[in-house]
Design an enzyme around this catalytic site. Structure first.
Site, PDB file in Angstrom:
ATOM      1  N   THR A  14       0.808  -1.221   0.000  1.00  0.00           N
ATOM      2  CA  THR A  14       0.000   0.000   0.000  1.00  0.00           C
ATOM      3  C   THR A  14       0.840   1.269   0.000  1.00  0.00           C
ATOM      4  OG1 THR A  14      -1.615  -1.217   1.284  1.00  0.00           O
ATOM      5  CG2 THR A  14      -1.862   1.150   1.257  1.00  0.00           C
ATOM      6  N   SER A  59       2.027  -8.026  -0.578  1.00  0.00           N
ATOM      7  CA  SER A  59       2.917  -8.889   0.204  1.00  0.00           C
ATOM      8  C   SER A  59       2.332 -10.274   0.451  1.00  0.00           C
ATOM      9  CB  SER A  59       3.339  -8.214   1.507  1.00  0.00           C
ATOM     10  OG  SER A  59       2.313  -8.253   2.447  1.00  0.00           O
ATOM     11  N   SER A  60       1.056 -10.487   0.091  1.00  0.00           N
ATOM     12  CA  SER A  60       0.515 -11.854   0.179  1.00  0.00           C
ATOM     13  C   SER A  60       1.206 -12.749  -0.843  1.00  0.00           C
ATOM     14  CB  SER A  60      -0.984 -11.853  -0.102  1.00  0.00           C
ATOM     15  OG  SER A  60      -1.615 -11.077   0.871  1.00  0.00           O
ATOM     16  N   THR A 166       4.949  -9.172  15.008  1.00  0.00           N
ATOM     17  CA  THR A 166       3.780  -9.842  14.444  1.00  0.00           C
ATOM     18  C   THR A 166       2.797  -8.751  14.036  1.00  0.00           C
ATOM     19  OG1 THR A 166       4.035 -11.659  15.997  1.00  0.00           O
ATOM     20  CG2 THR A 166       1.889 -11.458  14.992  1.00  0.00           C
ATOM     21  N   THR A 277       4.449 -21.418  20.907  1.00  0.00           N
ATOM     22  CA  THR A 277       3.134 -21.161  21.515  1.00  0.00           C
ATOM     23  C   THR A 277       2.238 -20.331  20.602  1.00  0.00           C
ATOM     24  OG1 THR A 277       1.931 -20.106  23.330  1.00  0.00           O
ATOM     25  CG2 THR A 277       4.096 -19.202  22.838  1.00  0.00           C
ATOM     26  N   CYS A 279       0.107 -18.325  21.831  1.00  0.00           N
ATOM     27  CA  CYS A 279      -0.094 -17.041  22.521  1.00  0.00           C
ATOM     28  C   CYS A 279       0.801 -16.007  21.845  1.00  0.00           C
ATOM     29  CB  CYS A 279       0.345 -17.123  23.977  1.00  0.00           C
ATOM     30  SG  CYS A 279      -0.624 -18.239  24.971  1.00  0.00           S
TER      31      CYS A 279
HETATM   32  N1  ASP Z   1      -2.221  -6.029   1.197  1.00  0.00           N
HETATM   33  C1  ASP Z   1      -1.166  -5.086   1.421  1.00  0.00           C
HETATM   34  C2  ASP Z   1       0.153  -5.840   1.434  1.00  0.00           C
HETATM   35  O1  ASP Z   1       0.493  -6.436   2.410  1.00  0.00           O
HETATM   36  C3  ASP Z   1      -1.382  -4.344   2.685  1.00  0.00           C
HETATM   37  C4  ASP Z   1      -0.296  -3.365   3.004  1.00  0.00           C
HETATM   38  O2  ASP Z   1       0.445  -2.922   2.154  1.00  0.00           O
HETATM   39  O3  ASP Z   1      -0.189  -2.982   4.157  1.00  0.00           O
HETATM   40  O4  ASP Z   1       0.836  -5.835   0.420  1.00  0.00           O
END
Ligand code: ASP
Length: 341
Positions: A14, A59-60, A166, A277, A279
């Site tokens: 983004t 980034s997915s 995280t 974990t 958690c």
């Molecule tokens: N979906 C976007 C990504 O991780 C969200 C971001 O850029 O924060 O590429």
């Protein structure tokens, strides 16, 4: 005095997008025109160059091949720059930060990952502050050497050790947390660095850039009512070498026969099972409860207070760099880049 030289690497996400106000859609902008969107960069006392992935990634779609691409770019430019800022989507930024920390051994310059929740072209964007302060952090020096000599993640006024983070929030500007390790710096009226928490480079060894990640790793999160065949099928995965097991609380799991027997058999056949974990904070302590004693007895690797993100990339890195089966448990249980206590 010479200006600090900073290299910006835009991988996607983004932060590098602008809103098309006619259609409302987000689109990547030409990164060479960064200064047009963030003229404030001209006021920084640094000289900034930038490189962009030809096809910026959400980034997915990040993966180990791209991690190697990032460290290769850093390697190529390492001697010419004082610090590196990697712009990255926030969704998998903690995985990338962890992976880069393992792939870049003996780092003595900062590599700071950052991104944003809102695009740089949005009126209320968090991108500008994240970008500008990340550059300032990457440029910090003391007596001719970099202040930060590790992979950090900067987001919403805090610099964290990258492999301790995280993503905890998809809405808030405060999107990241580092529950098991204090933040390394905080941006307020002043930029405060907390030297007691920084990774100290104890040798004069040169940067080693590792480029092999072994992806034969799986992740299973326990839940009450889990069907035994789910675990059994994962364990049957062709070529599987390491399983990260997200257990309850301080490293506990069911005492049911199916669970213990199938894990034990796989470990005897050479699989590395790593107890982490589920958690967000705290540590695995195998043997504290009866529900973790069997795991301890069968030589499950103790993930201590490592994050799942760091455990996955550490396993890939160790398998990729050929750590022997005999030494895997000892090496994994040792902190290599400050990722565990
Ligand atoms: N979906 C976007 C990504 O991780 C969200 C971001 O850029 O924060 O590429």
């Amino acid at each position: 005095m010479d200006k600090r030289k900073i290299l910006l690497l835009y991988t996607g996400g983004t932060i590098g997008m602008v809103k098309d106000y006619k259609t409302g859609a987000l689109k990547s902008f030409d990164f060479n025109k960064l200064l047009k969107h963030v003229p404030e960069l001209n006021q920084l006392d640094c000289s900034i160059d930038s490189i962009s992935f030809d096809n910026p990634l959400d980034s997915s779609n990040m993966n180990p091949k791209e991690w190697v691409r990032i460290v290769s770019i850093i390697e190529e430019h390492y001697t010419n720059y004082d610090g590196f800022v990697v712009l990255h989507g926030s969704d998998t930024m903690s995985y990338t930060a962890s992976a880069l920390s393992f792939l870049l051994e003996n780092l003595d310059k900062p590599v700071i990952l950052t991104g944003s929740q809102l695009p740089i072209g949005d009126l209320r964007t968090d991108a500008k502050e994240n970008l500008i302060t990340s550059i300032q952090i990457a440029a910090l020096q003391n007596k001719g050497t970099s202040v930060i000599k590790e992979v950090g993640l900067y987001f919403e006024y805090k610099l964290y050790r990258g492999n301790r983070t995280t993503k905890i929030n998809a809405e808030n500007f405060r999107a990241f947390a580092s529950l098991n390790y204090p933040h390394l710096a905080e941006s307020g009226v002043h930029l405060n660095v907390f030297p007691e928490y920084l990774l100290i480079k104890k040798n004069n060894k040169k940067l080693v850039v590792h480029k092999k990640m072994d992806e034969n790793v799986a992740l299973v999160k326990l839940f009450p009512g889990m069907n035994p065949s789910v675990l059994e099928n994962v364990l049957k995965t062709d070529g599987l070498k390491a399983l990260i097991l997200e257990t309850y609380g301080s490293g506990n799991g069911p005492t049911a026969d199916w669970f213990i027997t199938s894990l034990k058999k796989s470990i005897e056949n050479g699989l590395h099972v790593i107890n982490v974990t589920q958690c967000s904070g705290g540590s695995v302590l195998m043997g504290k409860y009866e529900t973790s004693s069997a795991l301890k007895d069968m030589q499950v690797v103790n993930g201590k207070d490592i994050t799942t993100e760091a455990a996955i990339s550490k396993a890939m890195y160790m398998l990729g760099s050929g750590v022997s089966s005999k030494h895997f448990k000892t090496v994994f249980e040792t902190s290599l880049r400050g990722e565990m206590r």
